[in-house]
Write an enzyme that holds these catalytic residues in place. Structure first.
Site, PDB file in Angstrom:
ATOM      1  N   ARG A  14      49.543  49.333  51.277  1.00 19.48           N
ATOM      2  CA  ARG A  14      50.999  49.131  51.362  1.00 19.48           C
ATOM      3  C   ARG A  14      51.694  49.048  50.005  1.00 19.48           C
ATOM      4  NH1 ARG A  14      52.003  44.148  54.891  1.00 19.48           N
ATOM      5  NH2 ARG A  14      49.762  43.745  54.714  1.00 19.48           N
ATOM      6  N   GLN A  73      31.176  46.614  47.353  1.00 16.10           N
ATOM      7  CA  GLN A  73      31.135  46.463  48.805  1.00 16.10           C
ATOM      8  C   GLN A  73      31.584  47.778  49.439  1.00 16.10           C
ATOM      9  OE1 GLN A  73      34.226  44.285  50.725  1.00 16.10           O
ATOM     10  NE2 GLN A  73      33.041  43.886  52.569  1.00 16.10           N
ATOM     11  N   GLY A 139      45.085  33.056  59.865  1.00 15.76           N
ATOM     12  CA  GLY A 139      44.098  32.359  60.669  1.00 15.76           C
ATOM     13  C   GLY A 139      44.547  30.916  60.854  1.00 15.76           C
ATOM     14  N   ASN A 227      50.844  42.100  49.221  1.00 14.77           N
ATOM     15  CA  ASN A 227      50.417  43.288  49.963  1.00 14.77           C
ATOM     16  C   ASN A 227      51.367  44.454  49.787  1.00 14.77           C
ATOM     17  OD1 ASN A 227      48.086  42.117  51.370  1.00 14.77           O
ATOM     18  ND2 ASN A 227      49.648  40.798  52.283  1.00 14.77           N
ATOM     19  N   LYS A 351      60.742  47.407   9.808  1.00 11.24           N
ATOM     20  CA  LYS A 351      59.328  47.550  10.184  1.00 11.24           C
ATOM     21  C   LYS A 351      58.416  47.206   9.017  1.00 11.24           C
ATOM     22  CE  LYS A 351      56.602  50.632   9.368  1.00 11.24           C
ATOM     23  NZ  LYS A 351      55.883  51.878   9.039  1.00 11.24           N
ATOM     24  N   TYR A 366      67.598  51.571   7.996  1.00 11.96           N
ATOM     25  CA  TYR A 366      66.171  51.575   8.308  1.00 11.96           C
ATOM     26  C   TYR A 366      65.412  51.012   7.119  1.00 11.96           C
ATOM     27  CZ  TYR A 366      61.369  52.867   9.020  1.00 11.96           C
ATOM     28  OH  TYR A 366      60.008  52.803   9.133  1.00 11.96           O
ATOM     29  N   ALA A 380      75.515  49.604   4.405  1.00  9.80           N
ATOM     30  CA  ALA A 380      75.421  50.366   5.654  1.00  9.80           C
ATOM     31  C   ALA A 380      74.816  51.730   5.381  1.00  9.80           C
ATOM     32  CB  ALA A 380      76.803  50.516   6.275  1.00  9.80           C
ATOM     33  N   ASN A 386      60.070  56.120   3.741  1.00  9.26           N
ATOM     34  CA  ASN A 386      58.733  55.557   3.508  1.00  9.26           C
ATOM     35  C   ASN A 386      57.626  56.538   3.808  1.00  9.26           C
ATOM     36  OD1 ASN A 386      59.508  55.414   6.222  1.00  9.26           O
ATOM     37  ND2 ASN A 386      58.013  53.821   6.651  1.00  9.26           N
ATOM     38  N   ALA A 423      76.919  53.849  -4.113  1.00  4.11           N
ATOM     39  CA  ALA A 423      76.899  54.412  -2.763  1.00  4.11           C
ATOM     40  C   ALA A 423      76.455  55.863  -2.814  1.00  4.11           C
ATOM     41  CB  ALA A 423      78.285  54.303  -2.135  1.00  4.11           C
TER      42      ALA A 423
HETATM   43  C1  UD1 Z   1      42.291  36.411  55.820  1.00  8.46           C
HETATM   44  C2  UD1 Z   1      41.651  35.306  56.656  1.00  8.46           C
HETATM   45  C3  UD1 Z   1      42.744  34.505  57.347  1.00  8.46           C
HETATM   46  C4  UD1 Z   1      43.721  33.959  56.329  1.00  8.46           C
HETATM   47  C5  UD1 Z   1      44.271  35.075  55.458  1.00  8.46           C
HETATM   48  C6  UD1 Z   1      45.071  34.494  54.337  1.00  8.46           C
HETATM   49  C7  UD1 Z   1      39.523  36.202  57.393  1.00  8.46           C
HETATM   50  C8  UD1 Z   1      38.769  36.817  58.510  1.00  8.46           C
HETATM   51  N1  UD1 Z   1      40.787  35.908  57.642  1.00  8.46           N
HETATM   52  O1  UD1 Z   1      42.919  37.304  56.729  1.00  8.46           O
HETATM   53  O2  UD1 Z   1      42.176  33.449  58.094  1.00  8.46           O
HETATM   54  O3  UD1 Z   1      44.777  33.289  56.995  1.00  8.46           O
HETATM   55  O4  UD1 Z   1      43.192  35.837  54.880  1.00  8.46           O
HETATM   56  O5  UD1 Z   1      45.706  35.518  53.643  1.00  8.46           O
HETATM   57  O6  UD1 Z   1      38.961  35.952  56.343  1.00  8.46           O
HETATM   58  N2  UD1 Z   1      38.522  41.996  51.452  1.00  8.46           N
HETATM   59  C9  UD1 Z   1      37.397  42.549  50.863  1.00  8.46           C
HETATM   60  N3  UD1 Z   1      36.495  43.188  51.644  1.00  8.46           N
HETATM   61  C10 UD1 Z   1      36.656  43.291  52.984  1.00  8.46           C
HETATM   62  C11 UD1 Z   1      37.804  42.728  53.576  1.00  8.46           C
HETATM   63  C12 UD1 Z   1      38.727  42.073  52.783  1.00  8.46           C
HETATM   64  O7  UD1 Z   1      37.218  42.474  49.662  1.00  8.46           O
HETATM   65  O8  UD1 Z   1      35.775  43.883  53.628  1.00  8.46           O
HETATM   66  C13 UD1 Z   1      39.510  41.324  50.619  1.00  8.46           C
HETATM   67  C14 UD1 Z   1      40.833  42.027  50.653  1.00  8.46           C
HETATM   68  O9  UD1 Z   1      40.927  42.945  49.566  1.00  8.46           O
HETATM   69  C15 UD1 Z   1      41.825  40.901  50.517  1.00  8.46           C
HETATM   70  C16 UD1 Z   1      41.104  39.704  51.091  1.00  8.46           C
HETATM   71  O10 UD1 Z   1      39.747  40.047  51.137  1.00  8.46           O
HETATM   72  O11 UD1 Z   1      42.097  40.626  49.178  1.00  8.46           O
HETATM   73  C17 UD1 Z   1      41.627  39.275  52.439  1.00  8.46           C
HETATM   74  O12 UD1 Z   1      41.389  40.302  53.356  1.00  8.46           O
HETATM   75  P1  UD1 Z   1      42.413  40.628  54.506  1.00  8.46           P
HETATM   76  O13 UD1 Z   1      41.876  41.738  55.298  1.00  8.46           O
HETATM   77  O14 UD1 Z   1      43.767  40.776  53.937  1.00  8.46           O
HETATM   78  O15 UD1 Z   1      42.338  39.303  55.376  1.00  8.46           O
HETATM   79  P2  UD1 Z   1      43.462  38.770  56.340  1.00  8.46           P
HETATM   80  O16 UD1 Z   1      43.439  39.572  57.579  1.00  8.46           O
HETATM   81  O17 UD1 Z   1      44.735  38.622  55.636  1.00  8.46           O
HETATM   82 CA    CA Z   2      45.690  39.410  53.658  1.00  9.50          CA
END
Ligand code: UD1
Ligand code: CA
Length: 460
Positions: A14, A73, A139, A227, A351, A366, A380, A386, A423
């Protein structure tokens, strides 16, 4: 022992950027760089960043940060899967070994909050939670009748009553490393998003009788994630407002705290005034009574007491004395030292030069690679030539010199103490002290000269 794991593998779609999200900046510094620096205040034994999308760019950007290790990952199967990749690479997890989870796109969590979170974990689990008017998307923290946290339910998996819960998971937590690893290895992905949720370790911890404590952050911006570009801008403003507040609490007069931008460190003396639209970058030190006019940019600059920087001036890597006056519309470039009482006026560029006390260059000049004495007056249109196309050369102007307007000083060249340059002079060899030097073709008047006249228009 403490390990810190920072999650940064997500795409950040996004943001609509060609760059990975976590290298985008808040207050002049990459979000990930901020989180790493804050984590460093805890002196962790290992600092692991989980990367995926855009990982090469991120690894390159932090290659000179030797205490930071990266873990890939692929694919990104959820926050639990991400932490597992890191935890599996942690060397020697043993009993008293805690792991803290942070997020590369939640850049403004503060050191004292992390300190408190660590303290709250007490060999068990600690969660950073927050109570929000609108908890949508987060969450939810589910507690039993005794107030004990028993689980976290994701928005998409929550039922009606769970969705009413206003206490939310910020994502940041501390857990005992060995247990964390065991829980993560047992995670499933049978949920609304088909992901391995980090949050599912909470119910496992509860089942295992591990203590689960929560703390809340002091400031709301500490847990705000980025985001989108609009969230980035919103967080930037919130944080800038807090930085402005801190300056005002310290006695700085800020014309409009909504139009204040500090992208580094700003140290102010007493009775400093900052007008609207200024940007401070790197390390800026302003002495007592300094006044910064509207729309100035100062980067790595020291300004002495009582000095006035007038509007629309740009200063970079310079050291300015007391009671000086710079601008409006001045440009001060790296390597410049201006002593007390120096005046640099409009459309003057300086400078890599030093200008001693009470010298003035008030308009359109300058001054590059020059050493200028005290009480010198630069007219002026004066230019130090330089650069000969291959090398830079210095111009030396001794005390009490008067340089007439529209003079070129072809360096290397020296103007002796008390000399005057007429001048229009183009100075190519040194000018002796206390004398008038002028290079100018003699003025003449053509007696019988007439202006050309337009030929009469032909009528057609
Ligand atoms: C997560 C939490 C949620 C919390 C919220 C706060 C979980 C399951 N949920 O949800 O409870 O309220 O954050 O913002 O943890 N990322 C990785 N690898 C992955 C997935 C995610 O590195 O496989 C990183 C993302 O880049 C991001 C962060 O983890 O920076 C959070 O991931 P995101 O998918 O945004 O979690 P939320 O759904 O927001
Ligand atoms: Ca998030």
């Amino acid at each position: 022992m403490l390990n810190v794991v920072i999650l940064a593998a997500g795409m950040g779609k996004r943001m609509q950027s060609s760059q990975p999200k976590v290298i985008q900046k808040i207050a002049g510094q990459s979000m990930l760089g901020r989180v790493i620096n804050t984590a460093r205040t805890l002196s962790p034994d290992q600092l692991l960043v989980v990367v995926g999308h855009g990982e090469q760019v991120i690894r390159d950007m932090f290659k000179d940060w030797p205490d930071v290790a990266f873990v890939s990952q692929w694919p990104q199967l959820g926050t639990g899967h991400a932490v597992l990749q890191a935890v599996q690479s942690i060397s020697e997890p043993h009993d008293n070994n805690a792991t803290m989870v942070l997020y590369g796109d939640v850049p403004l969590v503060q050191a004292d909050t992390l300190q408190a979170l660590l303290a709250a974990s007490d060999n068990g689990l600690a969660l950073l939670t927050e109570t929000l008017e609108d908890p949508t998307g987060y969450g939810r923290i589910v507690r039993d009748d005794a107030g004990q946290v028993i689980t976290i339910v994701e928005q998409k998996d929550a039922d009606q009553s769970e969705r009413l819960i206003k206490e939310v998971n910020t994502g940041m937590l501390v857990a005992p490393t060995d247990k964390l690893r065991g829980w993560l290895e047992r995670l499933g992905c049978d949920n609304a998003q088909g992901e391995y949720y980090l949050t599912d370790i909470i119910k496992m911890a509860f089942a295992d009788g591990v203590s689960i404590n929560t703390i809340a952050p002091k400031a709301s911006y500490e847990t705000m994630g980025v985001n989108s570009r609009s969230q980035q801008a919103e967080l930037e403003r919130l944080y800038q407002r807090a930085l402005a507040q801190k300056q005002m609490d310290g006695g700085v007069a800020i014309a409009d705290p909504q139009r204040f931008d500090q992208r580094g460190e700003l140290v102010c003396g007493q009775d400093v005034f900052i007008d609207v639209g200024c940007v401070f970058e790197g390390m800026v030190v302003l002495g007592d009574g300094v006044s910064i006019g509207a729309h100035c940019v100062l980067r790595d600059v020291t300004v002495g007491a009582g000095t006035q920087i007038l509007p629309y001036s740009h200063l970079h890597q310079a050291d300015i004395g007391n009671q000086a006056q710079i601008g409006p519309y001045a440009r001060i470039r790296p390597g410049t030292r201006l002593d007390d009482g120096v005046h640099i006026g409009n459309f003057v560029e300086v400078k890599n030069s030093s200008i001693q006390a009470n010298s003035k260059a008030n308009h359109l000049a300058y001054i590059g690679d020059a050493d200028i004495g005290q009480r010198v007056n630069i007219g002026a249109g004066t230019i130090t030539c330089n650069y000969d196309g291959a090398q830079k050369h210095r111009t030396v102007i001794e005390d009490d010199v008067f340089i007439g307007s529209d003079t070129q000083l072809v360096a290397p060249v020296k103007v002796g103490k008390g000399a005057t340059l007429g001048a229009g002079t183009t100075l190519t060899t040194d000018a002796p002290a206390n004398k008038l030097t002028v290079s100018r073709t003699p003025q003449k008047t053509i007696e019988n000269w007439q202006r050309p006249v337009k030929p009469p228009r032909k009528k057609s």
